[in-house]
Design an enzyme around this catalytic site. Structure first.
Site, short mmCIF file in Angstrom:
data_model
loop_
_atom_site.label_atom_id
_atom_site.label_comp_id
_atom_site.label_asym_id
_atom_site.label_seq_id
_atom_site.Cartn_x
_atom_site.Cartn_y
_atom_site.Cartn_z
N SER A 167 -23.79 32.06 -24.20
CA SER A 167 -22.49 31.78 -24.01
C SER A 167 -21.55 32.41 -25.10
O SER A 167 -21.98 32.23 -26.37
CB SER A 167 -22.23 30.35 -23.49
OG SER A 167 -20.88 30.13 -23.53
N TYR A 201 -24.25 21.81 -26.07
CA TYR A 201 -24.22 23.02 -25.45
C TYR A 201 -24.04 24.27 -26.32
O TYR A 201 -25.07 25.12 -26.32
CB TYR A 201 -23.02 23.19 -24.19
CG TYR A 201 -23.40 24.42 -23.42
CD1 TYR A 201 -23.92 24.57 -22.52
CD2 TYR A 201 -22.20 25.30 -23.55
CE1 TYR A 201 -24.18 25.61 -21.34
CE2 TYR A 201 -21.94 26.47 -22.66
CZ TYR A 201 -22.93 26.54 -21.80
OH TYR A 201 -22.95 27.63 -20.88
N LYS A 243 -27.32 27.01 -26.87
CA LYS A 243 -26.75 28.35 -26.69
C LYS A 243 -27.06 29.12 -27.96
O LYS A 243 -27.39 30.41 -28.07
CB LYS A 243 -25.46 28.53 -26.05
CG LYS A 243 -25.41 28.13 -24.58
CD LYS A 243 -26.41 28.51 -23.63
CE LYS A 243 -26.16 28.52 -22.25
NZ LYS A 243 -27.14 29.02 -21.33
P1 NAP Z 1 -24.30 26.82 -12.18
O1 NAP Z 1 -23.40 27.26 -11.05
O2 NAP Z 1 -24.19 25.31 -12.51
O3 NAP Z 1 -25.78 27.03 -11.70
C1 NAP Z 1 -26.97 26.57 -12.44
C2 NAP Z 1 -28.37 27.13 -12.03
O4 NAP Z 1 -29.27 26.56 -13.09
C3 NAP Z 1 -28.66 26.65 -10.59
O5 NAP Z 1 -29.45 27.47 -9.94
C4 NAP Z 1 -29.64 25.28 -11.02
O6 NAP Z 1 -30.57 25.09 -9.93
C5 NAP Z 1 -30.10 25.97 -12.33
N1 NAP Z 1 -30.83 24.87 -13.13
C6 NAP Z 1 -30.25 23.37 -13.48
N2 NAP Z 1 -31.01 22.89 -14.15
C7 NAP Z 1 -32.16 23.28 -14.21
C8 NAP Z 1 -33.60 23.10 -14.58
N3 NAP Z 1 -33.63 22.20 -15.16
N4 NAP Z 1 -34.53 23.96 -14.18
C9 NAP Z 1 -34.35 25.20 -13.40
N5 NAP Z 1 -33.03 25.46 -13.04
C10 NAP Z 1 -32.13 24.63 -13.26
O7 NAP Z 1 -24.23 27.52 -13.48
P2 NAP Z 1 -23.66 28.99 -13.90
O8 NAP Z 1 -22.31 29.09 -14.19
O9 NAP Z 1 -24.10 29.74 -12.78
O10 NAP Z 1 -24.48 29.28 -15.29
C11 NAP Z 1 -25.57 30.04 -15.27
C12 NAP Z 1 -25.93 30.18 -16.62
O11 NAP Z 1 -24.85 30.79 -17.47
C13 NAP Z 1 -26.04 29.15 -17.61
O12 NAP Z 1 -27.14 29.16 -18.43
C14 NAP Z 1 -24.81 28.66 -18.09
O13 NAP Z 1 -24.77 27.99 -19.44
C15 NAP Z 1 -24.34 29.99 -18.44
N6 NAP Z 1 -22.82 30.30 -18.77
C16 NAP Z 1 -21.95 30.27 -17.72
C17 NAP Z 1 -20.75 30.31 -17.88
C18 NAP Z 1 -19.58 29.93 -17.01
O14 NAP Z 1 -18.33 30.12 -17.23
N7 NAP Z 1 -20.06 29.60 -15.68
C19 NAP Z 1 -20.13 30.92 -19.11
C20 NAP Z 1 -20.96 31.13 -20.06
C21 NAP Z 1 -22.57 30.87 -19.93
P3 NAP Z 1 -30.03 23.99 -8.48
O15 NAP Z 1 -29.39 24.68 -7.82
O16 NAP Z 1 -31.41 23.85 -7.98
O17 NAP Z 1 -29.50 22.77 -9.52
#
Ligand code: NAP
Length: 248
Positions: A142, A155, A159
């Protein structure tokens, strides 16, 4: 959709960015293992969408923070699709709170899933990649790992840990035809960011030169390139997909 013969494992692919990555890699002709922790129906829907378009996919449950569950998941992927050639470590969670109020559980769970999860899945996939002398690993970090964010010490630490891990492993495996890179999204529209207050979203938006929140597809496009043959000379890098938010 033309078959590449490659197998991709995308962790946390039931929703959000991981889902967009799974769909994009499938569209590029890779077989895709769609990992999830709890959302089995959503993961199955991703699989069905890939299959309806003529691709190969399999939903696989595992909590990435558990080495035992990860080992079992890889047995299933191997049996159903084959050895993993492409690993996208995307699963992640937040438990935001100011440091003085942060409980051990908030710290531990975020580090276990976001950082230990990357270690568990990478170690489990690496041997087969090394044998075949080809592999692609993309770790989703991130921009907050680069610039910090109040209320997210757990976090940000996890990260930022991914960045050191990415570089160390990239050096270990470069001679085996395996690349390891990190992708740092900025603010992307998903369930994770849906929890943000409207005020905070507006504040962040002010700092994005492109003037819009990103999409999962914005991130998936870069991941798709990094796992391609064309990106074979790029390793150990961190690339932001953030509409110009950081420009480090
Ligand atoms: P999200 O919509 O909350 O989705 C999270 C995903 O991770 C879901 O598929 C969830 O599975 C899975 N997950 C959570 N805990 C897990 C575990 N213990 N084992 C296996 N799978 C697990 O999140 P997102 O926004 O798409 O984020 C995806 C990645 O991008 C993350 O690493 C996040 O830190 C990073 N990121 C996001 C943003 C942003 O703005 N959204 C920015 C920077 C980085 P379930 O559906 O089964 O719970």
């Amino acid at each position: 959709m033309s078959e590449t013969g490659r197998v991709a494992l995308v962790t946390g692919a039931s929703r959000g960015i991981g889902r967009a990555i799974a769909l994009r890699l499938a569209a590029s002709g890779h077989a895709v293992a769609v990992n999830y922790a709890r959302s089995s129906e959503a993961a199955q829907a991703v699989v069905e969408r890939i299959q309806a378009a003529g691709g190969r996919a399999q939903a696989v449950r595992a909590d990435v923070s558990s080495p035992e569950e990860v080992a079992k998941m890889l047995e299933t992927v191997q049996r159903e699709l084959g050895d993993v050639d492409i690993l996208v470590n995307n699963a992640g969670v937040i438990r935001d709170t100011l440091l003085l109020r942060m409980k051990d559980e908030d710290w531990n769970r975020v580090v276990e899933i976001n950082l230990d999860g990357v270690f568990n899945c990478t170690r489990a996939c690496l041997r087969a990649m090394m044998k075949r002398r080809w592999g692609r690993i993309v770790n989703i970090t991130s921009v907050v790992a680069l610039v910090g964010s109040p209320g997210q010490a757990n976090y940000c630490a996890a990260k930022a840990g991914i960045l050191g891990f990415t570089k160390a492993v990239a050096r270990e495996v470069a001679s085996r035809g395996i690349t390891v890179n990190a992708v740092a999204p900025g603010l992307i529209e998903t369930d994770m960011t849906g929890q943000m207050s409207a005020k905070r979203r507006d504040q962040v938006l002010q700092g994005i030169p492109m003037g819009r929140i990103g999409t999962g597809e914005d991130v998936a496009a870069l991941v798709d390139f990094l796992v391609s043959e064309a990106a074979g000379y790029i390793t150990g890098q961190t690339i932001a997909v953030d509409g110009g938010m950081t420009m480090l």
